[in-house]
Motif scaffolding. Structure first.
Motif, PDB file in Angstrom:
ATOM      1  N   PHE A 166       2.883 -12.455  71.985  1.00  0.00           N
ATOM      2  CA  PHE A 166       4.046 -12.115  72.788  1.00  0.00           C
ATOM      3  C   PHE A 166       5.298 -12.513  72.001  1.00  0.00           C
ATOM      4  O   PHE A 166       5.357 -13.589  71.405  1.00  0.00           O
ATOM      5  CB  PHE A 166       4.040 -12.856  74.127  1.00  0.00           C
ATOM      6  CG  PHE A 166       2.946 -12.435  75.065  1.00  0.00           C
ATOM      7  CD1 PHE A 166       2.730 -11.095  75.338  1.00  0.00           C
ATOM      8  CD2 PHE A 166       2.119 -13.375  75.672  1.00  0.00           C
ATOM      9  CE1 PHE A 166       1.723 -10.700  76.206  1.00  0.00           C
ATOM     10  CE2 PHE A 166       1.108 -12.994  76.545  1.00  0.00           C
ATOM     11  CZ  PHE A 166       0.903 -11.641  76.810  1.00  0.00           C
ATOM     12  N   VAL A 167       6.296 -11.643  72.020  1.00  0.00           N
ATOM     13  CA  VAL A 167       7.565 -11.919  71.336  1.00  0.00           C
ATOM     14  C   VAL A 167       8.657 -12.060  72.393  1.00  0.00           C
ATOM     15  O   VAL A 167       8.840 -11.159  73.224  1.00  0.00           O
ATOM     16  CB  VAL A 167       7.924 -10.796  70.346  1.00  0.00           C
ATOM     17  CG1 VAL A 167       9.253 -11.093  69.661  1.00  0.00           C
ATOM     18  CG2 VAL A 167       6.816 -10.627  69.307  1.00  0.00           C
ATOM     19  N   TYR A 168       9.368 -13.184  72.369  1.00  0.00           N
ATOM     20  CA  TYR A 168      10.375 -13.494  73.384  1.00  0.00           C
ATOM     21  C   TYR A 168      11.767 -13.609  72.760  1.00  0.00           C
ATOM     22  O   TYR A 168      11.915 -14.029  71.606  1.00  0.00           O
ATOM     23  CB  TYR A 168      10.071 -14.831  74.069  1.00  0.00           C
ATOM     24  CG  TYR A 168       8.786 -14.897  74.843  1.00  0.00           C
ATOM     25  CD1 TYR A 168       8.768 -14.755  76.227  1.00  0.00           C
ATOM     26  CD2 TYR A 168       7.577 -15.138  74.195  1.00  0.00           C
ATOM     27  CE1 TYR A 168       7.583 -14.836  76.949  1.00  0.00           C
ATOM     28  CE2 TYR A 168       6.381 -15.223  74.902  1.00  0.00           C
ATOM     29  CZ  TYR A 168       6.389 -15.071  76.273  1.00  0.00           C
ATOM     30  OH  TYR A 168       5.224 -15.153  76.984  1.00  0.00           O
ATOM     31  N   LEU A 169      12.770 -13.269  73.545  1.00  0.00           N
ATOM     32  CA  LEU A 169      14.165 -13.547  73.217  1.00  0.00           C
ATOM     33  C   LEU A 169      14.871 -13.911  74.511  1.00  0.00           C
ATOM     34  O   LEU A 169      14.806 -13.155  75.491  1.00  0.00           O
ATOM     35  CB  LEU A 169      14.852 -12.338  72.566  1.00  0.00           C
ATOM     36  CG  LEU A 169      16.332 -12.541  72.214  1.00  0.00           C
ATOM     37  CD1 LEU A 169      16.492 -13.626  71.148  1.00  0.00           C
ATOM     38  CD2 LEU A 169      16.966 -11.236  71.746  1.00  0.00           C
ATOM     39  N   ASP A 170      15.517 -15.071  74.528  1.00  0.00           N
ATOM     40  CA  ASP A 170      16.193 -15.573  75.729  1.00  0.00           C
ATOM     41  C   ASP A 170      15.234 -15.669  76.916  1.00  0.00           C
ATOM     42  O   ASP A 170      15.617 -15.421  78.065  1.00  0.00           O
ATOM     43  CB  ASP A 170      17.385 -14.685  76.098  1.00  0.00           C
ATOM     44  CG  ASP A 170      18.454 -14.680  75.026  1.00  0.00           C
ATOM     45  OD1 ASP A 170      18.550 -15.678  74.294  1.00  0.00           O
ATOM     46  OD2 ASP A 170      19.175 -13.669  74.910  1.00  0.00           O
ATOM     47  N   GLY A 171      13.965 -16.001  76.633  1.00  0.00           N
ATOM     48  CA  GLY A 171      12.979 -16.179  77.690  1.00  0.00           C
ATOM     49  C   GLY A 171      12.351 -14.904  78.206  1.00  0.00           C
ATOM     50  O   GLY A 171      11.459 -14.952  79.060  1.00  0.00           O
ATOM     51  N   ASP A 172      12.791 -13.758  77.722  1.00  0.00           N
ATOM     52  CA  ASP A 172      12.231 -12.474  78.162  1.00  0.00           C
ATOM     53  C   ASP A 172      11.297 -11.915  77.094  1.00  0.00           C
ATOM     54  O   ASP A 172      11.568 -12.014  75.890  1.00  0.00           O
ATOM     55  CB  ASP A 172      13.348 -11.455  78.419  1.00  0.00           C
ATOM     56  CG  ASP A 172      14.266 -11.891  79.544  1.00  0.00           C
ATOM     57  OD1 ASP A 172      13.772 -12.513  80.504  1.00  0.00           O
ATOM     58  OD2 ASP A 172      15.487 -11.617  79.456  1.00  0.00           O
ATOM     59  N   ILE A 173      10.207 -11.289  77.529  1.00  0.00           N
ATOM     60  CA  ILE A 173       9.274 -10.673  76.592  1.00  0.00           C
ATOM     61  C   ILE A 173       9.891  -9.399  76.021  1.00  0.00           C
ATOM     62  O   ILE A 173      10.300  -8.511  76.761  1.00  0.00           O
ATOM     63  CB  ILE A 173       7.927 -10.348  77.274  1.00  0.00           C
ATOM     64  CG1 ILE A 173       7.214 -11.643  77.655  1.00  0.00           C
ATOM     65  CG2 ILE A 173       7.034  -9.524  76.344  1.00  0.00           C
ATOM     66  CD1 ILE A 173       5.861 -11.418  78.335  1.00  0.00           C
ATOM     67  N   ARG A 174       9.972  -9.320  74.707  1.00  0.00           N
ATOM     68  CA  ARG A 174      10.530  -8.148  74.041  1.00  0.00           C
ATOM     69  C   ARG A 174       9.450  -7.281  73.399  1.00  0.00           C
ATOM     70  O   ARG A 174       9.708  -6.105  73.090  1.00  0.00           O
ATOM     71  CB  ARG A 174      11.536  -8.585  72.975  1.00  0.00           C
ATOM     72  CG  ARG A 174      12.734  -9.335  73.552  1.00  0.00           C
ATOM     73  CD  ARG A 174      13.459  -8.491  74.591  1.00  0.00           C
ATOM     74  NE  ARG A 174      14.549  -9.185  75.234  1.00  0.00           N
ATOM     75  CZ  ARG A 174      15.814  -9.114  74.829  1.00  0.00           C
ATOM     76  NH1 ARG A 174      16.120  -8.375  73.784  1.00  0.00           N
ATOM     77  NH2 ARG A 174      16.758  -9.773  75.459  1.00  0.00           N
ATOM     78  N   ALA A 175       8.258  -7.839  73.176  1.00  0.00           N
ATOM     79  CA  ALA A 175       7.167  -7.055  72.581  1.00  0.00           C
ATOM     80  C   ALA A 175       5.832  -7.711  72.913  1.00  0.00           C
ATOM     81  O   ALA A 175       5.757  -8.941  73.069  1.00  0.00           O
ATOM     82  CB  ALA A 175       7.339  -6.926  71.071  1.00  0.00           C
TER      83      ALA A 175
END
Length: 236
Positions: A166-175
């Protein structure tokens, strides 16, 4: 009437250039002033090579103008140092449990990419990906790489979905990358994984093209060449 050799005249300047007259004598006060100017210029020139500690130690030697320039330079150096510290903050894969998930992943720093690998011991592709991620973490030190045994992070998470990234940015899953087929199997290379993660935006790869595409092109070329050779043999 004898001319003063130190007199500022065009004729005397010509005689000095030709070596007939000696160089003009500099008054002692002017010599001291020139020496002080040279000293200040030397100090200003060398401060750029100093560390912040050395600047503090030598601050008594600087003029007001130097102090202003040095303070500006000090702030620039400090900003550069802080940016470097942030950029090189990580460099390894952190092992986490389900209890660490919120703090280490969803509540991670703003604008920070987090790459989470869910794995299990005894699954060869998971082991391979952990090895690749360790190398990528050293290469991309501004990205936070974490790993967790799947069922400690997500209870009853099915093994058929492993490996999962799982790839996250700012706590949200991006990929999401779920299951062995998405990774191309046990022959997955580090470059292929790097390219896959770069497509999510998490890392800035220096690879110019998809390594997997190169392999596919070589494979298809090999098949075409084999087909042509077989056709030629049949014709004979």
């Amino acid at each position: 009437m004898r001319k003063d050799p130190n007199e500022d005249t065009e004729w005397n300047d010509i005689l000095r250039r030709k070596g007939i007259l000696p160089p003009k004598e500099v008054p002692k006060e002017d010599e001291e002033e020139e020496a002080e100017t040279l000293k200040q210029q030397s100090v200003v020139k060398t401060y750029e090579d100093m560390t912040l500690e050395e600047l503090d130690e030598n601050e008594d030697e600087f003029s007001e103008e130097d102090e202003r320039a040095i303070e500006q330079y000090r702030q620039q150096r400090l900003a550069q140092w802080q940016a470097t510290q942030i950029k090189n903050k990580f460099g390894e894969v952190l092992e986490i449990s389900g209890q660490d998930y919120v703090q280490e992943v969803t509540n991670a720093s703003k604008d920070l990419w987090v790459i989470l690998h869910l794995y299990k011991q005894g699954i060869p592709l998971c082991t391979l990906i952990n090895q690749h991620l360790a190398a990528l973490a050293r290469k991309f030190k501004d990205v936070k790489f974490v790993k967790s045994i799947s069922t400690t992070c997500i209870p009853n998470y099915p093994d058929k979905n492993l490996p999962t990234i799982f790839v996250y940015l700012d706590g949200d899953i991006r990929a999401r990358f779920i299951g062995p087929l998405l990774f191309g199997g046990i022959n997955l290379t580090q470059d292929e994984l790097e390219w896959k993660l770069s497509e999510s935006g998490a890392i800035k790869t220096d690879l110019e093209e998809n390594p997997r595409q190169q392999i596919q092109d070589q494979f298809m070329s090999s098949i075409r060449n084999s087909f042509v050779t077989t056709k030629d043999v049949d014709s004979d």
